[in-house]
Design a protein around this motif. Sequence first.
Motif, short mmCIF file in Angstrom:
data_model
loop_
_atom_site.label_atom_id
_atom_site.label_comp_id
_atom_site.label_asym_id
_atom_site.label_seq_id
_atom_site.Cartn_x
_atom_site.Cartn_y
_atom_site.Cartn_z
N TRP A 10 0.86 -1.19 0.00
CA TRP A 10 0.00 0.00 0.00
C TRP A 10 0.88 1.23 0.00
CZ3 TRP A 10 -1.08 3.93 3.73
CH2 TRP A 10 -2.20 4.73 3.43
N THR A 13 -2.18 5.18 -2.55
CA THR A 13 -3.11 5.30 -3.67
C THR A 13 -4.24 4.29 -3.51
OG1 THR A 13 -1.85 3.72 -5.00
CG2 THR A 13 -1.25 6.05 -5.18
N PRO A 14 -5.36 4.45 -4.23
CA PRO A 14 -6.46 3.48 -4.12
C PRO A 14 -5.99 2.07 -4.43
CG PRO A 14 -7.20 5.44 -5.27
CD PRO A 14 -5.71 5.59 -5.10
N LEU A 15 -6.53 1.10 -3.71
CA LEU A 15 -6.14 -0.28 -3.90
C LEU A 15 -6.58 -0.78 -5.28
CD1 LEU A 15 -7.12 -1.75 -0.40
CD2 LEU A 15 -4.82 -1.29 -1.26
N THR A 16 -5.80 -1.67 -5.84
CA THR A 16 -6.14 -2.24 -7.15
C THR A 16 -7.30 -3.21 -7.01
OG1 THR A 16 -4.62 -4.10 -6.89
CG2 THR A 16 -3.72 -2.06 -7.83
N ARG A 20 -8.40 -5.41 -3.71
CA ARG A 20 -9.75 -5.35 -3.12
C ARG A 20 -10.40 -6.73 -3.09
NH1 ARG A 20 -10.14 -0.83 -6.48
NH2 ARG A 20 -11.61 -1.95 -7.84
N HIS A 35 -3.34 0.53 8.28
CA HIS A 35 -3.82 -0.45 7.31
C HIS A 35 -5.14 -1.05 7.76
CE1 HIS A 35 0.73 -1.09 6.52
NE2 HIS A 35 0.25 -0.20 5.66
N LEU A 38 -8.41 0.81 7.02
CA LEU A 38 -8.89 1.01 5.65
C LEU A 38 -10.32 0.49 5.52
CD1 LEU A 38 -5.73 -0.09 3.59
CD2 LEU A 38 -6.59 2.25 3.91
N ASP A 39 -11.12 1.18 4.72
CA ASP A 39 -12.52 0.80 4.54
C ASP A 39 -12.66 -0.58 3.91
OD1 ASP A 39 -13.29 3.23 5.59
OD2 ASP A 39 -13.49 4.21 3.62
N GLU A 40 -11.66 -1.00 3.14
CA GLU A 40 -11.77 -2.27 2.43
C GLU A 40 -11.56 -3.50 3.32
OE1 GLU A 40 -10.57 0.87 -0.56
OE2 GLU A 40 -10.04 0.30 1.51
N THR A 171 0.25 9.40 2.65
CA THR A 171 -0.90 9.72 3.50
C THR A 171 -1.20 11.21 3.39
OG1 THR A 171 0.34 10.31 5.50
CG2 THR A 171 -0.04 7.96 5.09
N GLU A 172 -2.30 11.62 4.02
CA GLU A 172 -2.65 13.04 4.01
C GLU A 172 -1.67 13.87 4.83
OE1 GLU A 172 -6.61 13.27 5.43
OE2 GLU A 172 -7.53 12.45 3.59
#
Length: 404
Positions: A10, A13-16, A20, A35, A38-40, A171-172
Amino acid sequence: MADRVTVIGWDGTPLTAAARSALSAATLVAGAAHHLALDEVPARAERIRLGSVGLAARRIAAHRGTAVVLADGDPGFFGVVRTLRAPEFGLEVEVVPAVSSVAQAFARAGMPWDDAEVVVAHRRTLRRAVNVCRAHPKVAVLTSPGAGPAELGLLLQGVHRTFVICEELGTEREQVSVVTSERAADHSWRDPNVVIVIGGAAAAADTGWIMGREPGAGPRGWALPAAEYGGDIWLGEGESDRLRAAQLARLGPRVGDLVWDIGCGSGAFTAEAARFGAAVIAVDSDPDALGRTTAAVRRFGVQAQTVHGVAPHVLEDLPEPDVVRVGGGGAAVVSAVADRRPERIVTHAATRDAAELIGRDLSEHGYAVECALLQSVELDTRAWREEKRTVAFLLSGRLPDRSP
């Protein structure tokens, strides 16, 4: 044993789609706190906070289901993949990579990195990582708590470097700062971070075919003759190429080592130890010797720190050495060096009495001692007559209980 283990890199960037998909099927997810947030990550999955990778691997091996391990950057580059694939765990691992944090750091700095050394700094490897930063002009350091930018700066005493410090990449809260090594200790840095350490001789503009330093740079061979260092007038009693070859062989300087060259003279030994990739501190009481040493290391495209002073007093403030060559100063200097407990010490003596005195002192310090009488005769091959003869006792001490 887990039915399947997927390691996902990770980089912020958005996960591939592949990542996912693996996460959606996971019954166990291991990773750092950010980690696991993460929403996923499936709410039903068992979660393991990743501290010790070995302990996590044992839990994964005992798990019946589908496991996912999340890691920053490319998990195959100084990452968790090596541990997970160890034979004792018996895990079959699939990897979904991401951009490594080292590549990200150099991208943020706008710099190429095919000419860089890359090291990992933990508490137990910090000193060796610092020695690589002393010896090479461009180094990326993957840090850890207790072995970060501040500690690097403190240990680089007497060596000026520029730090490009990349905090929380991807990260932000990502931040990139450029500071001198002296200032790095004055600030608290957020983990995880990568430090690009730059300084000393300029890196090669074109590294050609291999990452890191070009191995073909400089002349071929070691223990080069006097002509390579400006002629016989600069080479002292203990600096003949044959004796120097034996000294190098006994010490075996390598990447991550710190070498002391006490009584550096012409700089011949300093330059050649640095060509092996070791960090070198050259010490001499003669400013002209230090000037010659500086010229020698520049000529061969390597780096060394020079220190002006009289041994053994000047040695008190130097960082801990791994191996030491004593080119001058006799038994008193050798004894002071042995008090600092380097793994190996090498020196020479002109007489047997002097050799015995040094050898006894090394033995009393716990060193295994070897001594050999070296005689070198140079012949003029046009007439096959003797031109020059040198004789010296070579002494070397090895500390059996000192780990590299």
